[in-house]
Design a protein around this motif. Structure first.
Motif: not given
Length: 425
Positions: A120-136, A158-162
């Motif tokens: 589902s689209e809901e599960k897809y969105r729940a799996a998206l890494p938080d790319t804003t972890v790079w923002a400072r 390596p994948v991060v924001g997970v």
């Protein structure tokens, strides 16, 4: 008297020798024989139990074998944080498998691809890494927010924001996908009672006859109408390693052990020999062995003479592997492990395959989280290994930190592990 003692020793030695030889022709897991050794009833007949053909468990993609054994876990460095939360103790770790490198961006993008395709689209969105972890707020890291996950140049970084929950869900998905692919590639190649050679019923489902090995109401399966684990041709679950497994694998003391020597005479501060952070050998002599922060403001060194060569994360195979063949068990990114954090886990958990799954023996209500006197509860998880943003202290396998399981940063990734099924090693 002496003669009788001698005869007794000879007899005892003979019995020990015979016992060590084993019973010639005795049934084994891979060769159970045609009939039961207790009832004499033939297997794979109308009356007898169905016994699957079994050679050995296949090795999962990306995994390397970690031979277990006795070791001393705990911090080998001075406890500069004064936490005293990982004191030295002797334990035994069973053999297991572990990813040779950290899960990379391309692997996570594959995960997202199949979630969008199959879920589902809901599960897809729940799996998206938080790319804003790079923002400072006071640093221009904006390009990483946009490009780090999806730009092809970062594929094998390596994948991060997970967060821990997302990493755990990835492990479950990977298990299902690998076994699904294994079933497809082996369908039709097996004859008879094996997992992939099962006859289909009229509905097209694999038959799970009540007479199958371990069959009936108690039979275990990987899913609805899925292959049962009793057939032995599916992989066990991919999962996050326990803290003890991770620390043992990072030590990689197998590289210091002499054959036949029962004593562990060497110890390592880092996943390599010596106290230095630089390569002492060959053409790469003097180069750093991990991606870490050398000191305040020094992430990579001087232009023209970069020390670890990486301002942020680095290629997952960039530095020499340890003696188990594992890459980046120090530096690059910290890694999630399964364990719930407790400061006294080292004395509470058992000494065979130690693991803390919850607060048993050290309940969360002992910690005043509501009063903001503690951050500890049953939803904080351990992470280990040090990262591109950490100083060298955190590269030591015995150091440990923790964070809420639903939180993520640009410095934490993960790798998967798997049990060594069907073995007492």
């Amino acid at each position: 008297m002496k003669f009788n003692n001698y005869l007794g020793l000879v007899a005892a030695g003979s019995l020990a020798f015979l016992a060590s030889c084993g019973h010639k022709g005795a049934p084994t897991a891979t060769n159970p024989g045609k009939a039961s050794s207790t009832t004499g009833i033939e297997y794979n007949t109308d009356e007898g139990m169905k016994v699957a053909s079994f050679k050995k468990i296949p090795t999962g993609p990306g995994l390397v074998y970690i031979e277990g054994g006795r070791t001393v876990l705990g911090s080998a460095e001075e406890d500069v944080t004064n936490n005293h939360d990982n004191m030295e103790r002797t334990v035994t770790i069973a053999s297991f498998y572990m990813d040779e490198a950290e899960v990379a961006n391309i692997h996570w993008l594959e995960y997202l691809h199949f979630l969008r395709k199959d879920s589902s689209e809901e599960k897809y969105r729940a799996a998206l890494p938080d790319t804003t972890v790079w923002a400072r707020d006071l640093s221009f890291n904006d390009p990483y927010v946009t490009y780090y996950l999806r730009y092809p140049g970062f594929r094998y970084y390596p994948v991060v924001g997970v967060n821990w929950l997302q990493a755990d869900s990835y492990c479950a998905w990977r298990t299902a996908k690998v076994n699904e692919n294994l079933a497809k590639s082996n369908s039709g190649n097996s004859k008879g009672g094996g997992l992939f050679g099962k006859k289909k019923d009229k509905k097209g489902d694999a038959s799970a006859a009540s007479g199958a090995e371990g069959g009936g109401a108690g039979a275990l399966a990987n899913g609805k109408n899925g292959p049962s684990i009793e057939n032995g041709n599916t992989l066990p679950n991919y999962r996050l390693p326990t803290e003890a497994e991770w620390e043992y694998a990072a030590q990689a003391l197998i590289g210091t052990q002499e054959v036949g020597n029962e004593n562990q005479e060497e110890k390592r501060i880092y996943p390599w020999d010596g106290r230095s952070l630089r390569n002492p050998y060959g053409g790469k002599q003097g180069q750093f062995l991990a991606n870490f922060k050398r000191g305040r403001g020094d992430y990579a060194g001087l232009a023209g003479s970069l020390n670890d060569g990486a301002m942020i994360t680095e290629y997952i195979y960039a530095y020499p592997p340890n003696d188990f063949g594992l890459y980046n068990m120090a530096g690059n990114v910290n890694e999630w492990v399964q364990d719930v954090y407790r400061p006294l886990s080292f004395q509470d958990v058992e000494d065979l395959n130690p693991f803390r799954r919850n607060g048993v023996g050290d309940p969360a209500d002992k910690y005043d989280k509501k009063g903001y006197q503690s951050m500890i509860d049953d939803h904080v998880r351990v992470y280990k290994g040090g990262s591109w943003r950490d100083v060298a202290y955190w590269l030591s396998p015995g150091t440990r930190r923790y964070m809420a399981e639903d939180s993520a940063t640009a410095t934490i990734g993960f790798r998967c592990a798997m049990i060594n099924a069907g073995s007492n090693k």
